[in-house]
Design a protein around this motif. Structure first.
Motif, mmCIF file in Angstrom:
data_model
loop_
_atom_site.group_PDB
_atom_site.id
_atom_site.type_symbol
_atom_site.label_atom_id
_atom_site.label_comp_id
_atom_site.label_asym_id
_atom_site.label_seq_id
_atom_site.Cartn_x
_atom_site.Cartn_y
_atom_site.Cartn_z
ATOM 1 N N GLU A 1 0.677 -1.269 -0.138
ATOM 2 C CA GLU A 1 -1.040 -0.021 0.644
ATOM 3 C C GLU A 1 0.914 1.550 -0.132
ATOM 4 O O GLU A 1 0.437 2.019 -0.212
ATOM 5 C CB GLU A 1 -1.198 0.015 1.043
ATOM 6 N N ARG A 2 1.905 1.411 0.890
ATOM 7 C CA ARG A 2 2.764 2.415 0.780
ATOM 8 C C ARG A 2 3.605 2.513 -0.653
ATOM 9 O O ARG A 2 4.146 3.530 -1.089
ATOM 10 C CB ARG A 2 3.909 2.120 1.574
ATOM 11 N N ILE A 3 3.440 1.272 -1.115
ATOM 12 C CA ILE A 3 4.153 1.935 -2.493
ATOM 13 C C ILE A 3 2.995 2.631 -4.076
ATOM 14 O O ILE A 3 3.176 2.629 -4.493
ATOM 15 C CB ILE A 3 4.890 0.746 -3.148
ATOM 16 N N LYS A 4 2.119 2.116 -3.598
ATOM 17 C CA LYS A 4 1.248 2.221 -4.811
ATOM 18 C C LYS A 4 0.684 3.558 -3.815
ATOM 19 O O LYS A 4 0.764 4.208 -5.170
ATOM 20 C CB LYS A 4 -0.143 1.323 -3.980
ATOM 21 N N THR B 1 8.082 0.964 -10.472
ATOM 22 C CA THR B 1 9.038 0.426 -10.617
ATOM 23 C C THR B 1 9.907 1.139 -10.568
ATOM 24 O O THR B 1 11.180 1.446 -10.203
ATOM 25 C CB THR B 1 9.270 -0.240 -11.698
ATOM 26 N N ASP B 2 9.134 2.708 -10.840
ATOM 27 C CA ASP B 2 9.702 4.145 -11.008
ATOM 28 C C ASP B 2 10.197 3.719 -9.356
ATOM 29 O O ASP B 2 11.333 4.850 -8.762
ATOM 30 C CB ASP B 2 9.860 4.456 -11.746
ATOM 31 N N VAL B 3 8.909 4.694 -8.122
ATOM 32 C CA VAL B 3 9.057 4.489 -7.110
ATOM 33 C C VAL B 3 10.297 3.696 -6.906
ATOM 34 O O VAL B 3 10.960 4.130 -5.858
ATOM 35 C CB VAL B 3 7.752 4.356 -6.788
ATOM 36 N N ILE B 4 9.919 2.765 -6.852
ATOM 37 C CA ILE B 4 11.741 1.842 -5.644
ATOM 38 C C ILE B 4 12.496 1.567 -6.490
ATOM 39 O O ILE B 4 13.405 2.334 -5.607
ATOM 40 C CB ILE B 4 11.053 0.530 -6.302
ATOM 41 N N MET B 5 12.693 2.271 -7.694
ATOM 42 C CA MET B 5 14.171 2.496 -8.167
ATOM 43 C C MET B 5 14.527 4.132 -7.401
ATOM 44 O O MET B 5 15.447 3.784 -7.125
ATOM 45 C CB MET B 5 13.867 2.885 -9.852
ATOM 46 N N GLN B 6 13.967 5.358 -7.615
ATOM 47 C CA GLN B 6 13.869 6.053 -7.157
ATOM 48 C C GLN B 6 14.786 6.027 -5.609
ATOM 49 O O GLN B 6 15.426 6.768 -5.110
ATOM 50 C CB GLN B 6 13.017 7.180 -7.299
ATOM 51 N N GLY B 7 13.835 5.720 -5.170
ATOM 52 C CA GLY B 7 13.932 5.047 -2.824
ATOM 53 C C GLY B 7 15.923 4.383 -3.224
ATOM 54 O O GLY B 7 16.232 4.470 -2.060
ATOM 55 N N ILE B 8 15.738 3.744 -4.601
ATOM 56 C CA ILE B 8 17.810 2.723 -3.916
ATOM 57 C C ILE B 8 18.042 3.834 -4.536
ATOM 58 O O ILE B 8 19.510 4.111 -3.702
ATOM 59 C CB ILE B 8 17.164 1.270 -5.240
ATOM 60 N N GLY B 9 17.902 4.920 -5.440
ATOM 61 C CA GLY B 9 19.151 6.220 -6.068
ATOM 62 C C GLY B 9 19.150 6.502 -4.885
ATOM 63 O O GLY B 9 19.872 7.246 -4.340
ATOM 64 N N LEU B 10 17.801 7.309 -3.586
ATOM 65 C CA LEU B 10 17.877 7.461 -2.235
ATOM 66 C C LEU B 10 19.232 7.266 -1.940
ATOM 67 O O LEU B 10 19.615 8.063 -0.927
ATOM 68 C CB LEU B 10 16.857 8.002 -2.178
ATOM 69 N N LEU B 11 18.580 5.558 -1.362
ATOM 70 C CA LEU B 11 19.839 4.853 -0.524
ATOM 71 C C LEU B 11 21.277 5.130 -1.154
ATOM 72 O O LEU B 11 22.244 5.074 0.019
ATOM 73 C CB LEU B 11 18.973 3.315 -0.029
ATOM 74 N N GLU B 12 21.004 4.624 -1.922
ATOM 75 C CA GLU B 12 22.535 5.121 -2.972
ATOM 76 C C GLU B 12 23.617 5.639 -2.078
ATOM 77 O O GLU B 12 24.636 5.907 -1.910
ATOM 78 C CB GLU B 12 22.676 4.601 -4.462
ATOM 79 N N LYS B 13 22.656 7.189 -2.561
ATOM 80 C CA LYS B 13 23.475 8.781 -2.285
ATOM 81 C C LYS B 13 23.553 8.263 -0.973
ATOM 82 O O LYS B 13 24.687 9.335 -0.524
ATOM 83 C CB LYS B 13 22.225 10.189 -3.073
ATOM 84 N N GLU B 14 22.740 8.353 -0.055
ATOM 85 C CA GLU B 14 22.667 8.259 1.680
ATOM 86 C C GLU B 14 24.543 7.185 2.107
ATOM 87 O O GLU B 14 25.127 7.893 2.656
ATOM 88 C CB GLU B 14 21.870 7.733 2.528
ATOM 89 N N LEU B 15 24.258 6.287 1.468
ATOM 90 C CA LEU B 15 25.849 5.183 1.545
ATOM 91 C C LEU B 15 26.733 5.583 0.825
ATOM 92 O O LEU B 15 27.734 5.062 2.083
ATOM 93 C CB LEU B 15 25.304 4.362 0.738
ATOM 94 N N GLN B 16 26.782 6.641 -0.120
ATOM 95 C CA GLN B 16 28.008 7.440 -0.710
ATOM 96 C C GLN B 16 28.836 8.283 -0.009
ATOM 97 O O GLN B 16 29.843 8.491 0.872
ATOM 98 C CB GLN B 16 27.789 8.077 -1.595
ATOM 99 N N LYS B 17 28.108 9.105 1.331
ATOM 100 C CA LYS B 17 28.171 9.972 1.836
ATOM 101 C C LYS B 17 29.639 9.227 3.323
ATOM 102 O O LYS B 17 30.085 8.396 3.858
ATOM 103 C CB LYS B 17 27.232 10.563 3.079
#
Length: 55
Positions: free
Chosen positions: A25-28, A39-55
């Protein structure tokens, strides 16, 4: 002839996820509010996590 590609890279990998009802329901909700696909929502979330991990 199939559907035209949305991006230059074909998406030919399939991933099956097991989610709780709340997670689905959260993804929807994010998908509906942003006008993006799930899919785009999930990929955007992965992108945000990747940016956070690069700090």
């Amino acid at each position: 002839m199939g559907r035209p590609l949305k991006s230059s890279e074909p998406k030919n990998i399939s991933l099956h996820l097991r989610l709780t009802q709340e997670e689905a329901e959260r993804i929807k909700m994010c998908s509906e509010r942003t006008g993006q696909s799930r899919t785009d929502v999930i990929m955007q979330g992965i992108g945000l996590l990747e940016k956070e991990l690069q700090k």
